[in-house]
Design a protein around this motif. Structure first.
Motif, PDB file in Angstrom:
ATOM      1  N   LEU A  96      31.711  44.982  48.907  1.00 50.33           N
ATOM      2  CA  LEU A  96      31.609  44.043  48.779  1.00 50.33           C
ATOM      3  C   LEU A  96      29.986  44.274  47.749  1.00 50.33           C
ATOM      4  CD1 LEU A  96      30.986  45.639  52.649  1.00 50.33           C
ATOM      5  CD2 LEU A  96      32.476  43.404  51.748  1.00 50.33           C
ATOM      6  N   THR A  97      29.533  42.831  47.557  1.00 54.98           N
ATOM      7  CA  THR A  97      28.532  42.394  46.655  1.00 54.98           C
ATOM      8  C   THR A  97      27.851  41.170  47.456  1.00 54.98           C
ATOM      9  OG1 THR A  97      27.564  42.633  44.171  1.00 54.98           O
ATOM     10  CG2 THR A  97      30.021  41.714  44.463  1.00 54.98           C
ATOM     11  N   GLU A  98      27.381  40.620  46.445  1.00 53.57           N
ATOM     12  CA  GLU A  98      26.234  39.519  46.538  1.00 53.57           C
ATOM     13  C   GLU A  98      26.579  38.265  45.182  1.00 53.57           C
ATOM     14  OE1 GLU A  98      24.616  37.629  48.296  1.00 53.57           O
ATOM     15  OE2 GLU A  98      24.937  39.606  50.295  1.00 53.57           O
ATOM     16  N   ALA A  99      27.607  37.676  45.596  1.00 53.38           N
ATOM     17  CA  ALA A  99      26.915  36.246  44.329  1.00 53.38           C
ATOM     18  C   ALA A  99      26.224  35.276  44.242  1.00 53.38           C
ATOM     19  CB  ALA A  99      28.607  35.993  44.558  1.00 53.38           C
ATOM     20  N   PRO A 100      25.927  34.750  43.479  1.00 57.07           N
ATOM     21  CA  PRO A 100      25.138  34.321  43.676  1.00 57.07           C
ATOM     22  C   PRO A 100      24.944  32.867  44.803  1.00 57.07           C
ATOM     23  CG  PRO A 100      25.873  33.412  40.941  1.00 57.07           C
ATOM     24  CD  PRO A 100      26.442  34.546  42.503  1.00 57.07           C
ATOM     25  N   ARG A 101      26.408  32.975  45.182  1.00 57.98           N
ATOM     26  CA  ARG A 101      26.642  31.411  46.182  1.00 57.98           C
ATOM     27  C   ARG A 101      25.957  32.595  47.946  1.00 57.98           C
ATOM     28  NH1 ARG A 101      29.602  28.387  42.861  1.00 57.98           N
ATOM     29  NH2 ARG A 101      28.631  26.494  42.793  1.00 57.98           N
ATOM     30  N   GLY A 102      26.227  34.259  47.851  1.00 56.65           N
ATOM     31  CA  GLY A 102      26.484  34.250  49.048  1.00 56.65           C
ATOM     32  C   GLY A 102      26.893  35.566  49.382  1.00 56.65           C
ATOM     33  N   ALA A 103      27.101  36.594  50.839  1.00 52.44           N
ATOM     34  CA  ALA A 103      28.176  37.373  50.915  1.00 52.44           C
ATOM     35  C   ALA A 103      29.820  36.936  49.879  1.00 52.44           C
ATOM     36  CB  ALA A 103      28.208  38.114  51.964  1.00 52.44           C
ATOM     37  N   LEU A 104      30.121  38.556  49.092  1.00 52.85           N
ATOM     38  CA  LEU A 104      31.599  38.136  48.450  1.00 52.85           C
ATOM     39  C   LEU A 104      32.311  39.450  49.530  1.00 52.85           C
ATOM     40  CD1 LEU A 104      33.578  37.456  47.058  1.00 52.85           C
ATOM     41  CD2 LEU A 104      32.576  37.493  45.348  1.00 52.85           C
ATOM     42  N   GLY A 105      33.206  39.434  49.421  1.00 52.97           N
ATOM     43  CA  GLY A 105      33.892  40.385  50.105  1.00 52.97           C
ATOM     44  C   GLY A 105      35.204  40.524  50.009  1.00 52.97           C
ATOM     45  N   HIS A 106      36.105  41.798  48.914  1.00 50.44           N
ATOM     46  CA  HIS A 106      37.379  42.381  48.915  1.00 50.44           C
ATOM     47  C   HIS A 106      38.053  42.728  49.567  1.00 50.44           C
ATOM     48  CE1 HIS A 106      37.430  39.108  44.790  1.00 50.44           C
ATOM     49  NE2 HIS A 106      36.316  39.150  45.615  1.00 50.44           N
ATOM     50  N   TRP A 107      38.905  42.577  50.198  1.00 49.36           N
ATOM     51  CA  TRP A 107      39.580  43.696  50.836  1.00 49.36           C
ATOM     52  C   TRP A 107      41.216  44.162  50.294  1.00 49.36           C
ATOM     53  CZ3 TRP A 107      35.869  40.545  52.510  1.00 49.36           C
ATOM     54  CH2 TRP A 107      35.255  41.451  53.841  1.00 49.36           C
ATOM     55  N   LEU A 108      41.321  45.247  49.314  1.00 53.55           N
ATOM     56  CA  LEU A 108      42.901  45.647  48.922  1.00 53.55           C
ATOM     57  C   LEU A 108      43.782  46.874  49.857  1.00 53.55           C
ATOM     58  CD1 LEU A 108      44.337  45.634  46.176  1.00 53.55           C
ATOM     59  CD2 LEU A 108      42.747  47.256  45.120  1.00 53.55           C
ATOM     60  N   THR A 109      44.365  47.241  49.366  1.00 51.93           N
ATOM     61  CA  THR A 109      45.900  47.845  49.877  1.00 51.93           C
ATOM     62  C   THR A 109      46.397  47.822  48.613  1.00 51.93           C
ATOM     63  OG1 THR A 109      45.625  47.044  52.247  1.00 51.93           O
ATOM     64  CG2 THR A 109      47.851  47.930  51.371  1.00 51.93           C
ATOM     65  N   VAL A 110      46.650  49.093  48.787  1.00 51.58           N
ATOM     66  CA  VAL A 110      48.256  49.328  47.727  1.00 51.58           C
ATOM     67  C   VAL A 110      49.078  50.328  48.419  1.00 51.58           C
ATOM     68  CG1 VAL A 110      48.251  51.024  45.721  1.00 51.58           C
ATOM     69  CG2 VAL A 110      45.787  50.008  45.776  1.00 51.58           C
ATOM     70  N   GLU A 111      50.769  49.802  47.992  1.00 52.23           N
ATOM     71  CA  GLU A 111      51.285  50.087  48.306  1.00 52.23           C
ATOM     72  C   GLU A 111      52.130  50.868  47.027  1.00 52.23           C
ATOM     73  OE1 GLU A 111      52.998  47.803  50.679  1.00 52.23           O
ATOM     74  OE2 GLU A 111      51.440  47.737  52.739  1.00 52.23           O
ATOM     75  N   ASP A 112      52.894  51.745  46.972  1.00 48.97           N
ATOM     76  CA  ASP A 112      53.555  52.610  46.192  1.00 48.97           C
ATOM     77  C   ASP A 112      53.759  51.715  44.654  1.00 48.97           C
ATOM     78  OD1 ASP A 112      55.719  53.013  47.534  1.00 48.97           O
ATOM     79  OD2 ASP A 112      56.334  51.032  47.935  1.00 48.97           O
ATOM     80  N   GLY A 113      52.193  52.282  44.137  1.00 48.73           N
ATOM     81  CA  GLY A 113      51.044  51.650  43.459  1.00 48.73           C
ATOM     82  C   GLY A 113      50.992  50.914  42.649  1.00 48.73           C
ATOM     83  N   LYS A 114      51.836  49.553  43.680  1.00 49.50           N
ATOM     84  CA  LYS A 114      50.992  48.263  43.935  1.00 49.50           C
ATOM     85  C   LYS A 114      50.594  47.730  44.748  1.00 49.50           C
ATOM     86  CE  LYS A 114      55.534  48.050  40.854  1.00 49.50           C
ATOM     87  NZ  LYS A 114      56.517  47.377  40.718  1.00 49.50           N
ATOM     88  N   ILE A 115      49.770  46.674  44.627  1.00 49.67           N
ATOM     89  CA  ILE A 115      48.990  45.412  45.391  1.00 49.67           C
ATOM     90  C   ILE A 115      50.147  45.477  46.329  1.00 49.67           C
ATOM     91  CG2 ILE A 115      47.260  43.882  45.765  1.00 49.67           C
ATOM     92  CD1 ILE A 115      46.733  43.682  43.011  1.00 49.67           C
ATOM     93  N   GLY A 116      49.747  46.074  47.459  1.00 48.36           N
ATOM     94  CA  GLY A 116      50.603  45.477  49.077  1.00 48.36           C
ATOM     95  C   GLY A 116      50.009  43.795  49.481  1.00 48.36           C
ATOM     96  N   ASN A 117      48.338  44.343  49.645  1.00 43.82           N
ATOM     97  CA  ASN A 117      47.686  42.868  49.866  1.00 43.82           C
ATOM     98  C   ASN A 117      46.825  43.399  49.559  1.00 43.82           C
ATOM     99  OD1 ASN A 117      47.873  40.685  52.469  1.00 43.82           O
ATOM    100  ND2 ASN A 117      46.632  41.844  53.643  1.00 43.82           N
ATOM    101  N   TYR A 118      45.838  41.713  48.995  1.00 47.06           N
ATOM    102  CA  TYR A 118      44.783  41.492  49.051  1.00 47.06           C
ATOM    103  C   TYR A 118      44.304  40.167  49.806  1.00 47.06           C
ATOM    104  CZ  TYR A 118      41.488  41.660  44.710  1.00 47.06           C
ATOM    105  OH  TYR A 118      40.432  42.046  44.737  1.00 47.06           O
ATOM    106  N   GLN A 119      42.950  40.513  50.269  1.00 49.24           N
ATOM    107  CA  GLN A 119      42.318  39.182  50.649  1.00 49.24           C
ATOM    108  C   GLN A 119      40.583  39.327  50.335  1.00 49.24           C
ATOM    109  OE1 GLN A 119      43.607  37.272  53.286  1.00 49.24           O
ATOM    110  NE2 GLN A 119      45.245  37.526  52.030  1.00 49.24           N
ATOM    111  N   CYS A 120      40.859  38.407  50.013  1.00 48.43           N
ATOM    112  CA  CYS A 120      39.111  37.742  49.497  1.00 48.43           C
ATOM    113  C   CYS A 120      38.139  36.737  50.663  1.00 48.43           C
ATOM    114  CB  CYS A 120      38.834  37.391  48.284  1.00 48.43           C
ATOM    115  SG  CYS A 120      39.641  36.378  47.567  1.00 48.43           S
ATOM    116  N   VAL A 121      37.092  37.109  50.998  1.00 47.18           N
ATOM    117  CA  VAL A 121      36.310  36.231  51.682  1.00 47.18           C
ATOM    118  C   VAL A 121      35.154  36.219  50.692  1.00 47.18           C
ATOM    119  CG1 VAL A 121      34.933  35.813  54.150  1.00 47.18           C
ATOM    120  CG2 VAL A 121      37.044  37.677  53.775  1.00 47.18           C
ATOM    121  N   VAL A 122      34.777  34.917  50.814  1.00 47.01           N
ATOM    122  CA  VAL A 122      33.789  34.440  49.167  1.00 47.01           C
ATOM    123  C   VAL A 122      32.984  33.682  50.054  1.00 47.01           C
ATOM    124  CG1 VAL A 122      35.704  34.614  47.983  1.00 47.01           C
ATOM    125  CG2 VAL A 122      35.254  32.082  48.951  1.00 47.01           C
TER     126      VAL A 122
END
Length: 242
Positions: free
Chosen positions: A164-190
């Motif tokens: 979670l951080t702040e971009a110039p336009r506002g709150a920015l969040g990234h949600w990451l799941t790792v499965e078997d050493g690889k990205i299983g799910n990746y979602q961002c709310v900009v």
């Protein structure tokens, strides 16, 4: 208003995280963030946390009208951006923010509640630019040439996390799941997803839609007043289709 906090200093951030709802300030609770897609061109389940969300396009979905999802905080609509950062910091008693905002309001003959407006969004953007520029001198002095600029890490076989951080336009969040050493799910709310979100399952419109309600238009063929309201949020059009 919602802010994730930004510019690490000591054990916290210079601009603090937090929420401001109907004049009441509160600490940030990341577990309160959810996404709805009742009016979005997506077929994923609605109302769950971003970490378990999916981005499955459904361009023919009935009653949908946007590629943006509808982020909510405890089910509530939240505005993000420079104004949110300034108001959250102001309520938290951040000294530099409080001093500059009070001086500006005194010169304008306005009250803090008057900042919830087109004028307030532009004023907050300008004030924040000044505050950050003034702070930069101190940050530069803390740089240590030759020191490591990143932390070594090993990718786990399984795990999950959020950033979670702040971009110039506002709150920015990234949600990451790792499965078997690889990205299983990746979602961002900009930031634009928060501000330009559509109506949710309860029919409640997002911040920009609410701000447009009741805006007087002098010339329906040239609705520049509506454009000024939208532009005060500084939306990113590409964020509606990423």
């Amino acid at each position: 208003f919602l802010a994730f906090g930004v510019f690490p200093e000591g054990s916290g951030t210079w601009l603090p995280p937090g929420t401001l709802f109907q004049g009441q300030a509160a600490a940030l609770n990341t577990g309160a963030i959810s996404e709805e897609v009742a009016r979005s061109w997506f077929s994923a389940d609605s109302g769950g946390p971003p970490a378990s969300g999916h981005t499955i396009p459904a361009p023919d979905k009935r009653d949908a009208y946007t590629w943006l999802k509808a982020p909510r905080y405890n089910g509530k609509v939240m505005e993000v951006g420079p104004l949110a950062r300034m108001l959250v910091a102001y309520q938290a008693g951040q000294p530099e923010v409080r001093s500059l905002v009070d001086k500006t309001l005194a010169r304008l003959g306005k009250q803090p509640q008057d900042l919830d407006s087109v004028m307030g969004r532009h004023a907050a953007r300008a004030l924040e630019a000044l505050l950050v520029a003034d702070r930069c001198a101190g940050w530069v002095e803390r740089l240590r040439p030759g020191n490591p600029c990143f932390t070594e890490f090993t990718i786990p076989e399984r795990g999950n996390g959020i950033g979670l951080t702040e971009a110039p336009r506002g709150a920015l969040g990234h949600w990451l799941t790792v499965e078997d050493g690889k990205i299983g799910n990746y979602q961002c709310v900009v930031p634009t997803t928060w501000n330009c979100s559509p109506r949710d399952a309860q029919g409640t419109p997002g911040p920009v839609e609410q701000a447009l309600v009741g805006t007087p238009i002098a010339d329906e063929k040239n609705p520049i007043e509506a454009a000024r309201v939208v532009r005060s949020f500084d939306p990113c059009l590409a964020c509606a289709v990423h």
